[in-house]
Design an enzyme around this catalytic site. Structure first.
Site, mmCIF file in Angstrom:
data_model
loop_
_atom_site.group_PDB
_atom_site.id
_atom_site.type_symbol
_atom_site.label_atom_id
_atom_site.label_comp_id
_atom_site.label_asym_id
_atom_site.label_seq_id
_atom_site.Cartn_x
_atom_site.Cartn_y
_atom_site.Cartn_z
ATOM 1 N N HIS A 195 0.838 -1.213 0.000
ATOM 2 C CA HIS A 195 0.000 0.000 0.000
ATOM 3 C C HIS A 195 0.872 1.261 0.000
ATOM 4 O O HIS A 195 0.724 2.140 -0.863
ATOM 5 C CB HIS A 195 -0.909 -0.022 1.226
ATOM 6 C CG HIS A 195 -1.804 1.168 1.341
ATOM 7 N ND1 HIS A 195 -3.135 1.138 1.008
ATOM 8 C CD2 HIS A 195 -1.561 2.448 1.755
ATOM 9 C CE1 HIS A 195 -3.669 2.332 1.199
ATOM 10 N NE2 HIS A 195 -2.735 3.152 1.670
ATOM 11 N N GLU A 196 1.779 1.348 0.971
ATOM 12 C CA GLU A 196 2.618 2.543 1.059
ATOM 13 C C GLU A 196 3.567 2.644 -0.133
ATOM 14 O O GLU A 196 3.886 3.747 -0.590
ATOM 15 C CB GLU A 196 3.396 2.553 2.371
ATOM 16 C CG GLU A 196 2.527 2.519 3.623
ATOM 17 C CD GLU A 196 1.458 3.602 3.649
ATOM 18 O OE1 GLU A 196 1.663 4.678 3.044
ATOM 19 O OE2 GLU A 196 0.400 3.375 4.278
ATOM 20 N N HIS A 207 1.862 4.414 -2.930
ATOM 21 C CA HIS A 207 1.992 5.866 -2.785
ATOM 22 C C HIS A 207 3.380 6.316 -3.243
ATOM 23 O O HIS A 207 3.539 7.356 -3.901
ATOM 24 C CB HIS A 207 1.799 6.268 -1.323
ATOM 25 C CG HIS A 207 0.393 6.279 -0.846
ATOM 26 N ND1 HIS A 207 -0.625 6.927 -1.521
ATOM 27 C CD2 HIS A 207 -0.184 5.746 0.272
ATOM 28 C CE1 HIS A 207 -1.758 6.784 -0.853
ATOM 29 N NE2 HIS A 207 -1.521 6.077 0.231
ATOM 30 N N HIS A 251 3.732 6.578 -6.907
ATOM 31 C CA HIS A 251 3.044 7.786 -7.353
ATOM 32 C C HIS A 251 3.984 8.989 -7.240
ATOM 33 O O HIS A 251 4.015 9.861 -8.119
ATOM 34 C CB HIS A 251 1.797 7.989 -6.490
ATOM 35 C CG HIS A 251 0.741 8.833 -7.117
ATOM 36 N ND1 HIS A 251 -0.450 9.132 -6.473
ATOM 37 C CD2 HIS A 251 0.663 9.480 -8.303
ATOM 38 C CE1 HIS A 251 -1.195 9.885 -7.249
ATOM 39 N NE2 HIS A 251 -0.540 10.127 -8.364
#
Length: 702
Positions: free
Chosen positions: A488-489, A492, A495
């Site tokens: 999940h992290e 990010h 991104h």
């Protein structure tokens, strides 16, 4: 004059590292050279420099243009004026990841200065007049330039630029008070979390706990200079205890400690702070012409209004509630089967649910988190996650020990693009410790932008987590849930690392907040994909690959209690909206608990119990009180719809399909906030998302 004084006078004056070029690999933060006293000096000088820049813009005799007003402000930080950004980034990241009493005290001093400075800029009438002129009369702009101009103009309006002087003064008071309250909320939560320990000296009280949990607790005790075992409220300690301990009384003790944080009527109690924050945000919104704070926030979100948010939450309740009721009943039935008549309990309490839920999962799928731990050794997980990025996007990671870090737990990597060119710096901070907030998050120490000379300044991205720590007996062995958190992290982080825009304020994760979770939740899908697991899930002792049978059980169990999990998120979204759709202020701190219960009732499956009435989520709900998610927690559920819809394309084309991955990178990951999120999503997906893929993935509908 003595000899020591002479030597002292001859020493060259030490330079504040924030004032000079960093002279480190890729201009990374020189953590090893920064002292506590450097921060305040840099903040003061940074504010002075930005004030100087603002005066230059305002006093420019030339007619306001996009280039001498908007871009000048954006690009001015490249050299002289970037000081405030540099020091703020480091200081506030350290406040979350590596703080202490001295840093906390300094934050109390610095925060009012920064809020006042921000208000001085945003409420400067002369500056806004120039921006307003450019917004009305400007040259032909690119899409990105137009987005920057619209953001700048709208940002000033939303910050009170159109208010009269009395309104501006009141807004100053509100924002300054809110910033201090948010800071105090976070500091209270950290202190209260770290203050609790469950110290066990009788080994019999460890019954049911897996070996990894016992070893970690013994290690924690040794670090605190005590005998026995110490359990804390940090997730890697709390979660195994509440799941495996056969001691119901101790599970209750841990649960109540966790769920009554900042709810004890002491100096760390957050009820009054929450009341004040909710009321301040309501008054601020109404001052700016909005009936509620949610109306104010949602104007700059994909959802756009309260009706859309509530429709999403209510649609999910309708879709998931029947399954959630069955899941809850199954857990209760499992408890009845396992408990002897003389040990029967009147009802399943919250501290029982994880315990019996685990027993049920073990019975249905013959799998639990501890079976998988030996295959998720941290160094192998790192290789697996990095390898996934290589397989999808062609990027590679190389640890660089010459890059300074702020704690020995932190690793720093250089990231290279598929053509071998330098792409980013990536920091990873894995384990809980004193002075570190709980949870997991992604942040940056430098954003991406293209400077006035055409140089593409690459980002420095960090992920901060709280994973199971290594012990003298074993390396760090993760649960599948921790692997999902890493993914999940890391989503990010991708991104941020793939950012490729002209302006930093539009790059990377600088997107509307109900779009920002798409890249992160998209990556979580890989955690239960066999082809991915087989690239890194090897037993830390034998080297054996995670057996096919275990993988099949993982895949089969992926939707175990999925409806309960969804309703839990819906509940949090309802609590958030309950506070921020208020049209009248709360009258007392006691209203916090009452409104929390009232708002979330539709997502509850069971009536209140006495213990639940003594707990409170809001007073520790950092996301909506101190984390910028106020009136926006629904975003995780919103993004689930997006990520399921997006990953469906990969399931059709192949989960490692590079052509699809490149389109995802080009359409979404690299574009930041340069266009409306739906435009970016449709560019990738060729259509708007629907809830169908999510319901299918979660087994709610075929």
């Amino acid at each position: 004059m003595n000899e020591n004084m002479i030597e002292s006078e001859q020493e060259p004056k030490r330079k504040n590292p924030f004032f000079e070029p960093y002279d480190t690999p890729h201009d990374t933060v020189p953590f090893d050279r920064i002292r506590i006293e450097d921060y305040e000096e840099a903040f003061v000088e940074g504010i002075r420099r930005e004030d100087e820049q603002l005066e230059k813009i305002i006093n420019n005799p030339a007619k306001p243009t996009f280039d001498n007003t908007i871009v000048y402000h954006e690009e001015g930080k490249e050299h002289y004026y970037d000081l405030l950004s540099r020091v703020s980034t480091v200081f506030f990241n350290m406040l979350s990841a590596n703080t202490n009493d001295e840093m906390d005290a300094l934050a109390q001093k610095i925060q009012p200065m920064l809020t006042k400075h921000a208000n001085d800029v945003m409420l400067n009438k002369d500056y806004f007049e120039r921006i307003k002129h450019v917004h009305r009369f400007h040259r032909i702009l690119t899409n990105e330039e137009k987005q920057l101009l619209d953001n700048e103009f709208d940002g000033f309006v939303r910050s009170g630029a159109l208010l009269d002087e009395a309104g501006k003064e009141r807004l100053r008071q509100l924002t300054e008070e809110a910033s201090m309250l948010s800071l105090q909320f976070s500091q209270n939560l950290l202190k209260d979390t770290k203050a609790f320990t469950l110290h066990i000296t009788d080994e019999a009280e460890l019954d049911g706990l897996p070996e990894t949990a016992r070893e970690a607790a013994a290690q924690e005790a040794r670090e605190q200079g005590k005998e026995g075992w110490i359990f804390t409220l940090d997730f890697p300690s709390y979660s195994p205890f509440i799941t495996y301990s056969t001691r119901r009384d101790l599970r209750q003790k841990m649960y109540m400690a966790k769920n009554t944080l900042c709810f004890h009527g002491n100096s760390e109690d957050n009820q009054e702070i929450c009341k004040k924050l909710v009321n301040i945000r309501l008054e601020l919104a109404q001052l700016l012409g909005y009936p509620t704070f949610a109306d104010y926030v949602l104007k700059r979100r994909m959802a756009s209004n309260k009706r859309t948010v509530y429709k999403l939450l209510n649609d999910l309740i309708a879709a998931y509630r029947p399954t959630a009721l069955k899941e809850s009943n199954d857990i209760s039935e499992m408890a009845k089967k396992l408990l002897k008549p003389e040990n029967a309990i009147e009802r399943i309490e919250p501290w029982d649910t994880p315990f019996y839920s685990h027993k049920l999962k073990l019975k249905k799928y013959k799998i639990d988190a501890e079976m998988l731990r030996p295959y998720f050794e941290l160094s192998n997980v790192i290789k697996g996650v990095f390898g996934l990025a290589t397989r999808l996007y062609g990027i590679t990671f190389k640890e660089n020990t010459d890059i300074p870090v702020y704690h020995p737990d932190v690793k720093a990597y250089e990231v290279f693009d598929k053509d071998g060119s330098y792409l980013a710096v990536f920091y990873a901070d894995f384990h809980p410790r004193k002075g570190k907030q709980s949870g997991a998050w992604m942040t940056e120490y430098q954003g991406q932008w293209i400077d006035s000379k055409g140089k593409n300044v690459r980002p420095h991205v960090s992920v901060v987590m709280n994973f199971t720590k290594p012990t003298p007996e074993k390396p760090a062995l993760l649960t599948l849930g921790e692997v999902e958190t890493f993914l999940h992290e890391f989503g990010h982080a991708l991104h941020g690392m793939f950012a490729n825009t002209r302006f930093e304020s539009l790059s990377g994760t600088n997107v509307w907040w109900d779009f920002v979770e798409l890249p992160s939740q998209f990556m979580e899908n890989y955690a239960v994909e066999k082809e991915f697991l087989q690239t890194f899930a090897f037993h830390y002792q034998t080297g054996e690959m995670l057996p096919d049978d275990l993988i099949k059980r993982v895949v089969k169990s992926r939707n175990f209690n999925i409806a309960l999990s969804c309703l839990r998120q819906v509940k949090f979204g309802l609590i958030d909206m309950g506070f921020y759709t208020l049209t009248k202020p709360l009258e007392s701190a006691e209203d916090i608990k009452l409104l929390e219960r009232k708002s979330s009732r539709e997502a509850e499956l069971k009536p209140d119990t006495a213990e639940r009435l003594n707990t409170c989520m809001t007073v520790q709900f950092s996301h909506i009180m101190a984390g910028g998610y106020a009136a926006g927690y629904y975003r995780y559920l919103w993004a689930e719809v997006l990520d399921a819809d997006a990953f469906y394309v990969f399931k059709q084309k192949g989960i490692f399909d590079q052509e699809t991955a490149q389109r995802f990178r080009d359409s979404i990951l690299s574009r930041g906030g340069t266009e409306h999120p739906m435009i970016l999503y449709k560019r990738f997906r060729k259509k708007e998302p629907t809830i169908k893929a999510l319901l299918k993935r979660n087994g709610i509908k075929n």
